[in-house]
Design an enzyme around this catalytic site. Structure first.
Site, PDB file in Angstrom:
ATOM      1  N   HIS A  59       0.811  -1.218   0.000  1.00 51.69           N
ATOM      2  CA  HIS A  59       0.000   0.000   0.000  1.00 51.69           C
ATOM      3  C   HIS A  59       0.844   1.268   0.000  1.00 51.69           C
ATOM      4  CE1 HIS A  59      -3.847  -2.060   0.655  1.00 51.69           C
ATOM      5  NE2 HIS A  59      -3.181  -2.864   1.459  1.00 51.69           N
ATOM      6  N   ALA A 142      -8.444  -4.000   8.485  1.00 52.78           N
ATOM      7  CA  ALA A 142      -8.249  -2.543   8.537  1.00 52.78           C
ATOM      8  C   ALA A 142      -8.916  -1.827   7.366  1.00 52.78           C
ATOM      9  CB  ALA A 142      -6.759  -2.218   8.564  1.00 52.78           C
ATOM     10  N   GLN A 143      -9.624  -2.579   6.519  1.00 52.76           N
ATOM     11  CA  GLN A 143     -10.355  -1.939   5.423  1.00 52.76           C
ATOM     12  C   GLN A 143     -11.568  -1.203   6.011  1.00 52.76           C
ATOM     13  OE1 GLN A 143      -9.565  -2.182   2.049  1.00 52.76           O
ATOM     14  NE2 GLN A 143      -7.763  -3.454   2.454  1.00 52.76           N
ATOM     15  N   HIS A 197     -10.254 -11.152   2.985  1.00 53.20           N
ATOM     16  CA  HIS A 197     -11.277 -10.430   3.738  1.00 53.20           C
ATOM     17  C   HIS A 197     -12.607 -11.152   3.515  1.00 53.20           C
ATOM     18  CE1 HIS A 197      -8.707  -7.078   4.932  1.00 53.20           C
ATOM     19  NE2 HIS A 197      -8.143  -7.202   3.746  1.00 53.20           N
ATOM     20  N   ASN A 222      -5.029 -14.155   7.873  1.00 58.73           N
ATOM     21  CA  ASN A 222      -5.539 -12.864   8.334  1.00 58.73           C
ATOM     22  C   ASN A 222      -6.795 -12.482   7.573  1.00 58.73           C
ATOM     23  OD1 ASN A 222      -3.290 -11.558  10.218  1.00 58.73           O
ATOM     24  ND2 ASN A 222      -2.271 -12.702   8.587  1.00 58.73           N
ATOM     25  N   ALA A 223      -7.773 -11.903   8.304  1.00 55.78           N
ATOM     26  CA  ALA A 223      -9.052 -11.480   7.732  1.00 55.78           C
ATOM     27  C   ALA A 223      -9.795 -12.642   7.086  1.00 55.78           C
ATOM     28  CB  ALA A 223      -8.867 -10.339   6.735  1.00 55.78           C
ATOM     29  N   ASP A 251       6.133 -11.039   9.173  1.00 53.64           N
ATOM     30  CA  ASP A 251       6.688 -10.006  10.051  1.00 53.64           C
ATOM     31  C   ASP A 251       6.687 -10.416  11.515  1.00 53.64           C
ATOM     32  OD1 ASP A 251       3.969  -9.895  10.513  1.00 53.64           O
ATOM     33  OD2 ASP A 251       3.784  -7.716  10.301  1.00 53.64           O
ATOM     34  N   ASP A 277       2.459  -6.166   2.548  1.00 54.98           N
ATOM     35  CA  ASP A 277       1.246  -5.436   2.936  1.00 54.98           C
ATOM     36  C   ASP A 277       1.638  -4.123   3.615  1.00 54.98           C
ATOM     37  OD1 ASP A 277      -1.445  -4.912   3.137  1.00 54.98           O
ATOM     38  OD2 ASP A 277      -1.804  -6.237   4.848  1.00 54.98           O
ATOM     39  N   GLY A 312      -2.126  -3.295   8.090  1.00 55.69           N
ATOM     40  CA  GLY A 312      -0.975  -3.448   7.228  1.00 55.69           C
ATOM     41  C   GLY A 312       0.268  -3.668   8.063  1.00 55.69           C
TER      42      GLY A 312
END
Length: 385
Positions: A59, A142-143, A197, A222-223, A251, A277, A312
Site C-alpha cells: 500500500h 483494517a479496510q 477479507h 488474516n481477515a 513479520d 502489505d 498493514g
C-alpha cells in the site's frame, strides 16, 4: 555490465560465476571483460545475487500511500522499497469511495505505463492490486467497513476502463453477492483473483475456485476464519488445494513463525508468495499515518488501529526473506521462489523474477545476513550500500 564472483541463485541452483548484462537484459555471452571490452565490471565477491524481490501487495512506504494518487507519492513508495531489494511491485488500493479508488487507479496506471522511466531510482510499478471493496463486512480487517459493498457491475466496468491492462490482481470475498460474475470477468481479462477479507466456507471457496481456475489467498490466516477441524473454510482449501497460491506476511505479527513454517510445508515453495502489505509507515519514523481514512499508529514494528487491529505492516521484503530463512531454515532456492519467481509466474511476467538469458536484469545483491547491498533494475543501480 559484468557482475563478477557472485554466488548466483537461479533455476540451475547456486553457482559461483560471472553474469553479463547488455541492454538491460542478462546476456549469456557477455560474462568476461575480454568478451565484452569496455564493460563496467562489478566485483560481487562475498555477495549472493538473487532475482529482485517482487511485492504484489503493497500500500505504501516512506510516508506515502497508493491512495494519495499523486506521482510524487507513488515515486516515494517505489524508492523506499527499492532500498530493501524490491525491484517490482503492485500498487495496492484500499476499500474506499468510488471516486477515491478511481483516482488511485488512474495514477497507478500512469506509473505502470511509464515503465522504468516513472521512477528511475526506485522499484518498477508492475501493475495494480485492487484490494476490495467487494469483500465481507464480517472480515474487514483494517479496510474501512463503511465502504465495503457488494459487486457493482457498472462501477467495476468503469474501473476496468480507468485501469486498463495495469489491473493485475483483485482481492474479493467469493461468498458475497455477484462474486461469481466478477470472477468470470476477471478470468476473461487475465486478472488474478485472490480470496481475502472473506468469511467463505470450504464449499463456497471451492465453487469459486472452479470458476477462476486458480486463485490466491490474500495475506493467509488474516481477515479470514481460523482453521477448524470440522469447518475448514477458505483457509483449509487454501492450504490443501494446489490451485491456490498463498500470500504470507512474515513479520512475526500477522503470522507466528511456527505458522509460517506450517504454511510453507503445506504449500511447498512454489505456492507461497511473500508480501509486505506495507503501509505508509514502512521505511519511515514511528508515528501516526493514514490508511484508507483511518489513523494508524506505528510503533515498535507494528501498525495498529485505535482498537488494536493490525493495519498493514511496516515490513520490507528484505526483512520478510530474513525472517523466513530464520523461521524455516529455507535454502537459497526456496528464498528465490517465494520472494520473486512465484510472484512473477503468478502474474504471467516471464521476463522477471529469474536470472536467465534475455530476462530483465533485475537483481539484488545481499550479504550473508541478507542485508541488501545493491538493488539493480534493468542492470541499472537504484540503490547501493
Amino acid at each position: 555490465m559484468i557482475v563478477q564472483n557472485a554466488h548466483v541463485v537461479s533455476e540451475q541452483g547456486v553457482t559461483d560465476r560471472n553474469i553479463g548484462i547488455e541492454n538491460g537484459k542478462f546476456n549469456r555471452n557477455a560474462g568476461t571483460p575480454s568478451s565484452s571490452p569496455g564493460s563496467q565490471v562489478l566485483d560481487a565477491t562475498g555477495f549472493t545475487l538473487l532475482p529482485g524481490f517482487i511485492d504484489i501487495h503493497i500500500h505504501g512506504g516512506g510516508g506515502s500511500d497508493t491512495m494519495d494518487a499523486t506521482p510524487d507519492a507513488l515515486r516515494t513508495i517505489c524508492r523506499t522499497h527499492a532500498r530493501n531489494g524490491t525491484t517490482g511491485l503492485l500498487l495496492t488500493t484500499m476499500t474506499q469511495s468510488r471516486e477515491k479508488i478511481t483516482n488511485a487507479l488512474a495514477a497507478a496506471r500512469n506509473a505502470y505505463e511509464s515503465g522504468a522511466d516513472f521512477c528511475p531510482d526506485g522499484a518498477q510499478v508492475l501493475g495494480i492490486h485492487l484490494e476490495g471493496p467487494y469483500i465481507s463486512a464480517k472480515r474487514p480487517g483494517a479496510q474501512p467497513k463503511e465502504f465495503v459493498r457488494p459487486y457493482d457491475a457498472a462501477e467495476f466496468a468503469e474501473w476496468l476502463d480507468v485501469a486498463g491492462a495495469a489491473l493485475k490482481l483483485i482481492t474479493l470475498a467469493p461468498e458475497e453477492p455477484g462474486a461469481d460474475d466478477l470472477i468470470r470477468i476477471c478470468q476473461e481479462r487475465g486478472i488474478v483473483v485472490s480470496f481475502g477479507h472473506t468469511d467463505a466456507s470450504a464449499e463456497q471457496t471451492r465453487a469459486a475456485l472452479d470458476i477462476s481456475g486458480y486463485a490466491h489467498a490474500t495475506h493467509l490466516f488474516n481477515a479470514m476464519p481460523a482453521l477448524h477441524h470440522r469447518n475448514p473454510g477458505v483457509l483449509g482449501v487454501a492450504l490443501t488445494d494446489d490451485r491456490m497460491r498463498c500470500e504470507i506476511i512474515s513479520d512475526g505479527h500477522h503470522v507466528a513463525p511456527e505458522i509460517a513454517r506450517l504454511a510453507l510445508e503445506a504449500k511447498k515453495d512454489r505456492n507461497v508468495i511473500l508480501i509486505t502489505d506495507a503501509m505508509a509507515g514502512a521505511g519511515a519514523p514511528d508515528g501516526a499515518y493514514d490508511l484508507g481514512g483511518h489513523v494508524v499508529a506505528v510503533a515498535n514494528g507494528k501498525a495498529l488501529l485505535s482498537d488494536g487491529t493490525l493495519a498493514g505492516s511496516v515490513l520490507t521484503m528484505a526483512q520478510a526473506v530474513r525472517n523466513m530463512r530464520e523461521w524455516t531454515n529455507a535454502g537459497w532456492d526456496t528464498l528465490r521462489l517465494i520472494s520473486s519467481t512465484n510472484a512473477a509466474n503468478a502474474l504471467g511476467i516471464i521476463n522477471k523474477g529469474r536470472i536467465a538469458t534475455d530476462a530483465d536484469a533485475d537483481f539484488v545483491l545481499v550479504d550473508d545476513s541478507l542485508t541488501v547491498r545493491g538493488t539493480y533494475i534493468g542492470g541499472r543501480c537504484v540503490f547501493k550500500q
